[in-house]
Design a protein around this motif. Sequence first.
Motif, PDB file in Angstrom:
ATOM      1  N   ALA A 128       0.826  -1.202   0.000  1.00 49.81           N
ATOM      2  CA  ALA A 128       0.000   0.000   0.000  1.00 49.81           C
ATOM      3  C   ALA A 128       0.865   1.259   0.000  1.00 49.81           C
ATOM      4  N   ARG A 129       0.628   2.130  -0.982  1.00 43.28           N
ATOM      5  CA  ARG A 129       1.329   3.405  -1.119  1.00 43.28           C
ATOM      6  C   ARG A 129       0.375   4.366  -1.836  1.00 43.28           C
ATOM      7  N   ASP A 130       0.801   5.619  -2.038  1.00 40.03           N
ATOM      8  CA  ASP A 130      -0.017   6.594  -2.771  1.00 40.03           C
ATOM      9  C   ASP A 130       0.428   6.604  -4.233  1.00 40.03           C
ATOM     10  N   TYR A 131      -0.190   5.745  -5.032  1.00 39.65           N
ATOM     11  CA  TYR A 131       0.220   5.599  -6.433  1.00 39.65           C
ATOM     12  C   TYR A 131      -0.413   6.635  -7.359  1.00 39.65           C
ATOM     13  N   ASP A 132      -1.522   7.259  -6.941  1.00 39.78           N
ATOM     14  CA  ASP A 132      -2.209   8.196  -7.833  1.00 39.78           C
ATOM     15  C   ASP A 132      -2.033   9.661  -7.431  1.00 39.78           C
ATOM     16  N   GLY A 133      -1.280   9.920  -6.366  1.00 38.42           N
ATOM     17  CA  GLY A 133      -0.926  11.284  -6.007  1.00 38.42           C
ATOM     18  C   GLY A 133      -2.031  12.125  -5.424  1.00 38.42           C
ATOM     19  N   ASP A 134      -3.031  11.486  -4.770  1.00 37.78           N
ATOM     20  CA  ASP A 134      -4.132  12.255  -4.186  1.00 37.78           C
ATOM     21  C   ASP A 134      -3.992  12.419  -2.680  1.00 37.78           C
ATOM     22  N   ASN A 135      -2.816  12.122  -2.147  1.00 43.59           N
ATOM     23  CA  ASN A 135      -2.530  12.229  -0.708  1.00 43.59           C
ATOM     24  C   ASN A 135      -3.290  11.215   0.139  1.00 43.59           C
ATOM     25  N   LYS A 136      -3.740  10.144  -0.477  1.00 43.04           N
ATOM     26  CA  LYS A 136      -4.315   9.021   0.251  1.00 43.04           C
ATOM     27  C   LYS A 136      -3.553   7.757  -0.126  1.00 43.04           C
ATOM     28  N   THR A 137      -3.338   6.914   0.860  1.00 39.69           N
ATOM     29  CA  THR A 137      -2.687   5.637   0.593  1.00 39.69           C
ATOM     30  C   THR A 137      -3.648   4.717  -0.132  1.00 39.69           C
ATOM     31  N   ASP A 138      -3.179   4.099  -1.200  1.00 37.07           N
ATOM     32  CA  ASP A 138      -4.002   3.179  -1.990  1.00 37.07           C
ATOM     33  C   ASP A 138      -3.777   1.740  -1.503  1.00 37.07           C
ATOM     34  N   PHE A 139      -4.842   0.968  -1.461  1.00 36.09           N
ATOM     35  CA  PHE A 139      -4.717  -0.453  -1.160  1.00 36.09           C
ATOM     36  C   PHE A 139      -4.036  -1.136  -2.343  1.00 36.09           C
ATOM     37  N   ALA A 140      -3.008  -1.913  -2.052  1.00 37.28           N
ATOM     38  CA  ALA A 140      -2.266  -2.553  -3.132  1.00 37.28           C
ATOM     39  C   ALA A 140      -1.545  -3.787  -2.625  1.00 37.28           C
ATOM     40  N   VAL A 141      -1.415  -4.770  -3.509  1.00 34.04           N
ATOM     41  CA  VAL A 141      -0.629  -5.972  -3.228  1.00 34.04           C
ATOM     42  C   VAL A 141       0.170  -6.326  -4.474  1.00 34.04           C
ATOM     43  N   VAL A 142       1.248  -7.096  -4.265  1.00 34.30           N
ATOM     44  CA  VAL A 142       1.951  -7.701  -5.391  1.00 34.30           C
ATOM     45  C   VAL A 142       1.775  -9.208  -5.290  1.00 34.30           C
ATOM     46  N   ARG A 143       1.647  -9.843  -6.451  1.00 30.74           N
ATOM     47  CA  ARG A 143       1.381 -11.297  -6.508  1.00 30.74           C
ATOM     48  C   ARG A 143       2.450 -11.956  -7.367  1.00 30.74           C
ATOM     49  N   ARG A 144       3.060 -12.974  -6.818  1.00 35.49           N
ATOM     50  CA  ARG A 144       4.059 -13.765  -7.531  1.00 35.49           C
ATOM     51  C   ARG A 144       3.426 -15.073  -7.973  1.00 35.49           C
ATOM     52  N   THR A 145       3.605 -15.424  -9.233  1.00 32.19           N
ATOM     53  CA  THR A 145       2.979 -16.621  -9.775  1.00 32.19           C
ATOM     54  C   THR A 145       4.019 -17.694 -10.049  1.00 32.19           C
ATOM     55  N   GLY A 146       3.530 -18.928 -10.146  1.00 30.07           N
ATOM     56  CA  GLY A 146       4.419 -20.042 -10.436  1.00 30.07           C
ATOM     57  C   GLY A 146       5.086 -19.920 -11.787  1.00 30.07           C
ATOM     58  N   GLY A 147       4.485 -19.126 -12.677  1.00 31.87           N
ATOM     59  CA  GLY A 147       5.066 -18.928 -13.993  1.00 31.87           C
ATOM     60  C   GLY A 147       6.210 -17.943 -14.011  1.00 31.87           C
ATOM     61  N   GLY A 148       6.525 -17.376 -12.848  1.00 34.39           N
ATOM     62  CA  GLY A 148       7.671 -16.497 -12.754  1.00 34.39           C
ATOM     63  C   GLY A 148       7.375 -15.023 -12.863  1.00 34.39           C
ATOM     64  N   ALA A 149       6.091 -14.634 -12.903  1.00 28.39           N
ATOM     65  CA  ALA A 149       5.737 -13.228 -13.076  1.00 28.39           C
ATOM     66  C   ALA A 149       5.390 -12.566 -11.752  1.00 28.39           C
ATOM     67  N   MET A 150       5.522 -11.246 -11.714  1.00 24.76           N
ATOM     68  CA  MET A 150       5.044 -10.429 -10.599  1.00 24.76           C
ATOM     69  C   MET A 150       3.979  -9.480 -11.139  1.00 24.76           C
ATOM     70  N   THR A 151       2.841  -9.437 -10.461  1.00 26.09           N
ATOM     71  CA  THR A 151       1.746  -8.563 -10.869  1.00 26.09           C
ATOM     72  C   THR A 151       1.341  -7.674  -9.707  1.00 26.09           C
ATOM     73  N   TRP A 152       1.191  -6.384 -10.000  1.00 27.45           N
ATOM     74  CA  TRP A 152       0.768  -5.396  -9.010  1.00 27.45           C
ATOM     75  C   TRP A 152      -0.724  -5.145  -9.175  1.00 27.45           C
ATOM     76  N   TYR A 153      -1.481  -5.228  -8.087  1.00 30.59           N
ATOM     77  CA  TYR A 153      -2.906  -4.925  -8.078  1.00 30.59           C
ATOM     78  C   TYR A 153      -3.113  -3.717  -7.167  1.00 30.59           C
ATOM     79  N   ILE A 154      -3.524  -2.601  -7.761  1.00 28.60           N
ATOM     80  CA  ILE A 154      -3.631  -1.334  -7.045  1.00 28.60           C
ATOM     81  C   ILE A 154      -5.060  -0.806  -7.149  1.00 28.60           C
ATOM     82  N   LEU A 155      -5.681  -0.497  -6.009  1.00 35.50           N
ATOM     83  CA  LEU A 155      -6.999   0.128  -5.984  1.00 35.50           C
ATOM     84  C   LEU A 155      -6.787   1.621  -5.773  1.00 35.50           C
ATOM     85  N   GLU A 156      -6.873   2.397  -6.841  1.00 37.92           N
ATOM     86  CA  GLU A 156      -6.583   3.817  -6.758  1.00 37.92           C
ATOM     87  C   GLU A 156      -7.700   4.555  -6.028  1.00 37.92           C
ATOM     88  N   SER A 157      -7.343   5.253  -4.957  1.00 37.37           N
ATOM     89  CA  SER A 157      -8.351   5.907  -4.121  1.00 37.37           C
ATOM     90  C   SER A 157      -8.999   7.096  -4.818  1.00 37.37           C
TER      91      SER A 157
END
Length: 326
Positions: A128-157
């Motif tokens: 969780a960080r402020d990814y959209d610059g609105d001075n609110k922390t956004d809910f976010a996680v990173v997911r690692r898959t067996g296929g070797g990828a990393m995916t970021w899921y960010i809920l922009e506030s």
Amino acid sequence: MMKKILTWRSVSAALCLALTFAMLAAPAANAQPRLRKQMDFDNDNKADYAVFRNSNNTWYIQNSNGGVTSQFFGNGTTDFQAPGDYDGDGKADICVWRETDGTFYYIRSSNGTAGTQQWGILGDEAMARDYDGDNKTDFAVVRRTGGGAMTWYILESMTSNLRIENFGLSTDFAAPGDYDGDGKIDVAVQRGTAPPVNGPATFYILQSTAGFTAINWGLTNDFVVPGDYDNDGKTDLAVARDATGTYVWYIRLSQTGALLSAAFGTSATDYTVQNDYDGDGRCDIAVWREAGGTGTFYVRRTVDGVTVAFQWGLPADFPVAAFDTH
């Protein structure tokens, strides 16, 4: 020596500062205030000392304005501390991410009410960080898959939109920060050399304004310790390295590209807790150490170069500011 593993709960990185250096003056800007607010519980523009006690599931916060807060919240066996300003009132909110149900649980500092946001699944890492610059922390996680990828899921506030970024490999370490100084946290990773070689590492950064960049910095087993150490509004590339029991910080100042290095402490006892504790706009090199039956914060103030020790916490506590080390 502790091995670096894929969870930010195990960020033991020790550092006893033995170097005096001069910082270049620059106007306060975006990067450091974003990070500072995630640990500024009293809205005085200084990071506060905070620990989570697993034995009683309680947060203990020593506010820089002199007040003390203790709050029973969370579960030490299932939760990861994820402080941030989720309601946009300028104060950090107590928050945890529970891996077992993929849910953020938080207390709004603006009115004291509890909130929840289901976001993520078992095995994700809270980011969780402020990814959209609105001075609110956004809910976010990173997911690692067996296929070797990393995916970021960010809920922009700002818009409540889901942002998905396929960025990084499953073996990378997340390293978010405002590297281009536009007020938005950038998606970024640190990628090392394939084990067992502790070879050179590279930061791959998807800057929200300046675009993609890759910069070689540090070694595979270094800890990522982001912060704006020169007060130019940009997160600096920074790592802490275990050098035969002593940790050394290596910081690439974004303002000049110059190297700032500093030795500090022992790897067996310290967590890195870098943040702006004196309110000068610069990230302070800092650690929390459990020794002698107590926990103590050691902060090297950038405003005057003085190292300050503040006893706060007990052995087996977790210093909350360590959430920002990877």
